[in-house]
Write a protein that holds these residues in place. Structure first.
Motif, mmCIF file in Angstrom:
data_model
loop_
_atom_site.group_PDB
_atom_site.id
_atom_site.type_symbol
_atom_site.label_atom_id
_atom_site.label_comp_id
_atom_site.label_asym_id
_atom_site.label_seq_id
_atom_site.Cartn_x
_atom_site.Cartn_y
_atom_site.Cartn_z
ATOM 1 N N VAL A 15 0.842 -1.206 0.000
ATOM 2 C CA VAL A 15 0.000 0.000 0.000
ATOM 3 C C VAL A 15 0.873 1.251 0.000
ATOM 4 O O VAL A 15 0.660 2.166 -0.783
ATOM 5 C CB VAL A 15 -0.965 0.025 1.212
ATOM 6 C CG1 VAL A 15 -1.670 1.373 1.323
ATOM 7 C CG2 VAL A 15 -1.985 -1.091 1.116
ATOM 8 N N VAL A 16 1.884 1.284 0.872
ATOM 9 C CA VAL A 16 2.720 2.483 0.965
ATOM 10 C C VAL A 16 3.602 2.665 -0.262
ATOM 11 O O VAL A 16 4.059 3.767 -0.536
ATOM 12 C CB VAL A 16 3.578 2.509 2.254
ATOM 13 C CG1 VAL A 16 2.689 2.542 3.486
ATOM 14 C CG2 VAL A 16 4.548 1.348 2.309
ATOM 15 N N ALA A 17 3.835 1.598 -1.022
ATOM 16 C CA ALA A 17 4.699 1.679 -2.208
ATOM 17 C C ALA A 17 3.934 1.997 -3.491
ATOM 18 O O ALA A 17 4.530 2.099 -4.558
ATOM 19 C CB ALA A 17 5.466 0.371 -2.385
ATOM 20 N N VAL A 18 2.612 2.196 -3.398
ATOM 21 C CA VAL A 18 1.825 2.543 -4.582
ATOM 22 C C VAL A 18 2.288 3.892 -5.109
ATOM 23 O O VAL A 18 2.516 4.841 -4.350
ATOM 24 C CB VAL A 18 0.314 2.573 -4.248
ATOM 25 C CG1 VAL A 18 -0.492 3.171 -5.388
ATOM 26 C CG2 VAL A 18 -0.181 1.175 -3.930
ATOM 27 N N ARG A 19 2.445 3.967 -6.414
ATOM 28 C CA ARG A 19 2.858 5.212 -7.063
ATOM 29 C C ARG A 19 1.655 5.866 -7.737
ATOM 30 O O ARG A 19 0.657 5.198 -8.019
ATOM 31 C CB ARG A 19 3.951 4.946 -8.088
ATOM 32 C CG ARG A 19 5.248 4.478 -7.450
ATOM 33 C CD ARG A 19 6.336 4.298 -8.494
ATOM 34 N NE ARG A 19 7.614 4.047 -7.876
ATOM 35 C CZ ARG A 19 8.482 4.991 -7.521
ATOM 36 N NH1 ARG A 19 8.218 6.256 -7.737
ATOM 37 N NH2 ARG A 19 9.624 4.676 -6.966
ATOM 38 N N VAL A 20 1.763 7.128 -7.992
ATOM 39 C CA VAL A 20 0.674 7.877 -8.613
ATOM 40 C C VAL A 20 0.244 7.219 -9.914
ATOM 41 O O VAL A 20 -0.953 7.035 -10.166
ATOM 42 C CB VAL A 20 1.063 9.356 -8.844
ATOM 43 C CG1 VAL A 20 0.017 10.091 -9.649
ATOM 44 C CG2 VAL A 20 1.312 10.053 -7.509
ATOM 45 N N GLU A 21 1.208 6.805 -10.753
ATOM 46 C CA GLU A 21 0.854 6.230 -12.053
ATOM 47 C C GLU A 21 0.167 4.871 -11.932
ATOM 48 O O GLU A 21 -0.457 4.412 -12.886
ATOM 49 C CB GLU A 21 2.065 6.128 -12.978
ATOM 50 C CG GLU A 21 3.154 5.191 -12.502
ATOM 51 C CD GLU A 21 4.211 5.897 -11.670
ATOM 52 O OE1 GLU A 21 5.274 5.286 -11.470
ATOM 53 O OE2 GLU A 21 3.993 7.032 -11.215
ATOM 54 N N ASP A 22 0.254 4.233 -10.765
ATOM 55 C CA ASP A 22 -0.441 2.961 -10.567
ATOM 56 C C ASP A 22 -1.957 3.160 -10.512
ATOM 57 O O ASP A 22 -2.712 2.292 -10.946
ATOM 58 C CB ASP A 22 0.011 2.279 -9.270
ATOM 59 C CG ASP A 22 1.453 1.820 -9.318
ATOM 60 O OD1 ASP A 22 1.965 1.543 -10.426
ATOM 61 O OD2 ASP A 22 2.074 1.730 -8.239
ATOM 62 N N VAL A 23 -2.399 4.278 -9.958
ATOM 63 C CA VAL A 23 -3.841 4.515 -9.791
ATOM 64 C C VAL A 23 -4.364 5.691 -10.613
ATOM 65 O O VAL A 23 -5.570 5.798 -10.834
ATOM 66 C CB VAL A 23 -4.195 4.717 -8.295
ATOM 67 C CG1 VAL A 23 -3.994 3.427 -7.522
ATOM 68 C CG2 VAL A 23 -3.403 5.847 -7.680
ATOM 69 N N ALA A 24 -3.480 6.567 -11.043
ATOM 70 C CA ALA A 24 -3.900 7.733 -11.830
ATOM 71 C C ALA A 24 -2.832 8.083 -12.859
ATOM 72 O O ALA A 24 -2.173 9.117 -12.761
ATOM 73 C CB ALA A 24 -4.176 8.922 -10.909
ATOM 74 N N PRO A 25 -2.660 7.248 -13.875
ATOM 75 C CA PRO A 25 -1.565 7.467 -14.831
ATOM 76 C C PRO A 25 -1.689 8.748 -15.655
ATOM 77 O O PRO A 25 -0.692 9.335 -16.031
ATOM 78 C CB PRO A 25 -1.624 6.238 -15.729
ATOM 79 C CG PRO A 25 -2.975 5.669 -15.545
ATOM 80 C CD PRO A 25 -3.435 6.057 -14.181
ATOM 81 N N ASN A 26 -2.911 9.195 -15.903
ATOM 82 C CA ASN A 26 -3.112 10.406 -16.711
ATOM 83 C C ASN A 26 -3.699 11.551 -15.901
ATOM 84 O O ASN A 26 -4.309 12.457 -16.458
ATOM 85 C CB ASN A 26 -4.035 10.091 -17.896
ATOM 86 C CG ASN A 26 -3.458 8.993 -18.760
ATOM 87 O OD1 ASN A 26 -2.268 8.987 -19.040
ATOM 88 N ND2 ASN A 26 -4.296 8.057 -19.162
ATOM 89 N N GLY A 27 -3.535 11.493 -14.603
ATOM 90 C CA GLY A 27 -4.095 12.532 -13.752
ATOM 91 C C GLY A 27 -5.504 12.227 -13.282
ATOM 92 O O GLY A 27 -6.034 12.910 -12.418
ATOM 93 N N PHE A 72 5.650 8.660 -5.268
ATOM 94 C CA PHE A 72 4.877 7.760 -4.428
ATOM 95 C C PHE A 72 3.578 8.461 -4.055
ATOM 96 O O PHE A 72 3.554 9.670 -3.829
ATOM 97 C CB PHE A 72 5.642 7.390 -3.155
ATOM 98 C CG PHE A 72 6.775 6.439 -3.401
ATOM 99 C CD1 PHE A 72 6.532 5.095 -3.654
ATOM 100 C CD2 PHE A 72 8.081 6.886 -3.378
ATOM 101 C CE1 PHE A 72 7.574 4.216 -3.882
ATOM 102 C CE2 PHE A 72 9.139 6.013 -3.603
ATOM 103 C CZ PHE A 72 8.873 4.672 -3.864
ATOM 104 N N LEU A 73 2.512 7.703 -3.967
ATOM 105 C CA LEU A 73 1.230 8.277 -3.575
ATOM 106 C C LEU A 73 1.295 8.754 -2.131
ATOM 107 O O LEU A 73 0.809 9.829 -1.800
ATOM 108 C CB LEU A 73 0.121 7.231 -3.768
ATOM 109 C CG LEU A 73 -1.305 7.710 -3.694
ATOM 110 C CD1 LEU A 73 -1.590 8.783 -4.743
ATOM 111 C CD2 LEU A 73 -2.263 6.544 -3.883
ATOM 112 N N PHE A 74 1.941 7.957 -1.274
ATOM 113 C CA PHE A 74 2.071 8.300 0.135
ATOM 114 C C PHE A 74 3.557 8.405 0.460
ATOM 115 O O PHE A 74 4.253 7.404 0.570
ATOM 116 C CB PHE A 74 1.398 7.235 1.008
ATOM 117 C CG PHE A 74 -0.007 6.942 0.571
ATOM 118 C CD1 PHE A 74 -1.003 7.893 0.700
ATOM 119 C CD2 PHE A 74 -0.326 5.715 0.019
ATOM 120 C CE1 PHE A 74 -2.294 7.630 0.281
ATOM 121 C CE2 PHE A 74 -1.610 5.435 -0.388
ATOM 122 C CZ PHE A 74 -2.602 6.395 -0.266
ATOM 123 N N THR A 75 4.034 9.636 0.617
ATOM 124 C CA THR A 75 5.469 9.863 0.795
ATOM 125 C C THR A 75 5.870 9.907 2.268
ATOM 126 O O THR A 75 5.043 10.138 3.148
ATOM 127 C CB THR A 75 5.901 11.177 0.122
ATOM 128 O OG1 THR A 75 5.058 12.225 0.582
ATOM 129 C CG2 THR A 75 5.826 11.083 -1.373
#
Length: 153
Positions: free
Chosen positions: A15-27, A70-73
């Protein structure tokens, strides 16, 4: 964060390693995402509920995060993800704030939540087993009539 953890059924380290592009690749948040698990190396596909997608979009807008981050930094190092210990502290605080005993519930409880809800709504063990990355049809401790499940009745 908690919506994503429940929807994805990922371990805390994932969960903590999720990156922005994993869930919102185009914003914009996607309906279905795939994240590779650190422990098994297998990809996990999951569907994000409308509530989770909206929460992630609001968070991205407020934080200004971009793909590649990272989504959660981390609190100290912006180029690193949040630690699993910090994640556990946040879960503990959240569980306490909703009136539950944080000693009885933790990060793994979030993984169990979706499968338990599906089982309770449908009574279908096979449907709820799809929430778990298992090939065997057997009741995980979260689905079986356990001490954990009876607390949610």
């Amino acid at each position: 964060m908690f919506n994503l953890a429940i929807d994805s059924k990922l371990r805390g380290c994932d969960v903590v390693a999720v990156r922005v592009e994993d869930v919102a690749p185009n914003g914009y948040t996607v309906e279905r995402a795939t994240v590779r698990q650190r422990k098994t190396g297998r990809p996990v596909k999951f569907e994000l509920t409308e509530q989770s997608r909206q929460a992630i979009e609001d968070y991205l807008r407020a934080s200004g995060k971009k793909p590649g981050e990272f989504l959660f930094t981390s609190r100290r190092q912006r180029d690193r993800c949040m630690t699993t210990r910090q994640y556990a502290r946040l879960v503990s605080e959240w569980i306490g704030s909703i009136g539950l005993d944080p000693r009885l519930f933790g990060t793994h409880s979030l993984r169990r939540t979706k499968a338990t809800l599906i089982y309770r709504r449908t009574g279908n063990l096979r449907a709820s087993s799809f929430c778990w990355a298992t090939r065997k049809l057997k009741a995980p401790s979260a689905i079986s009539e356990s001490k954990w499940m009876t607390r949610w009745r």
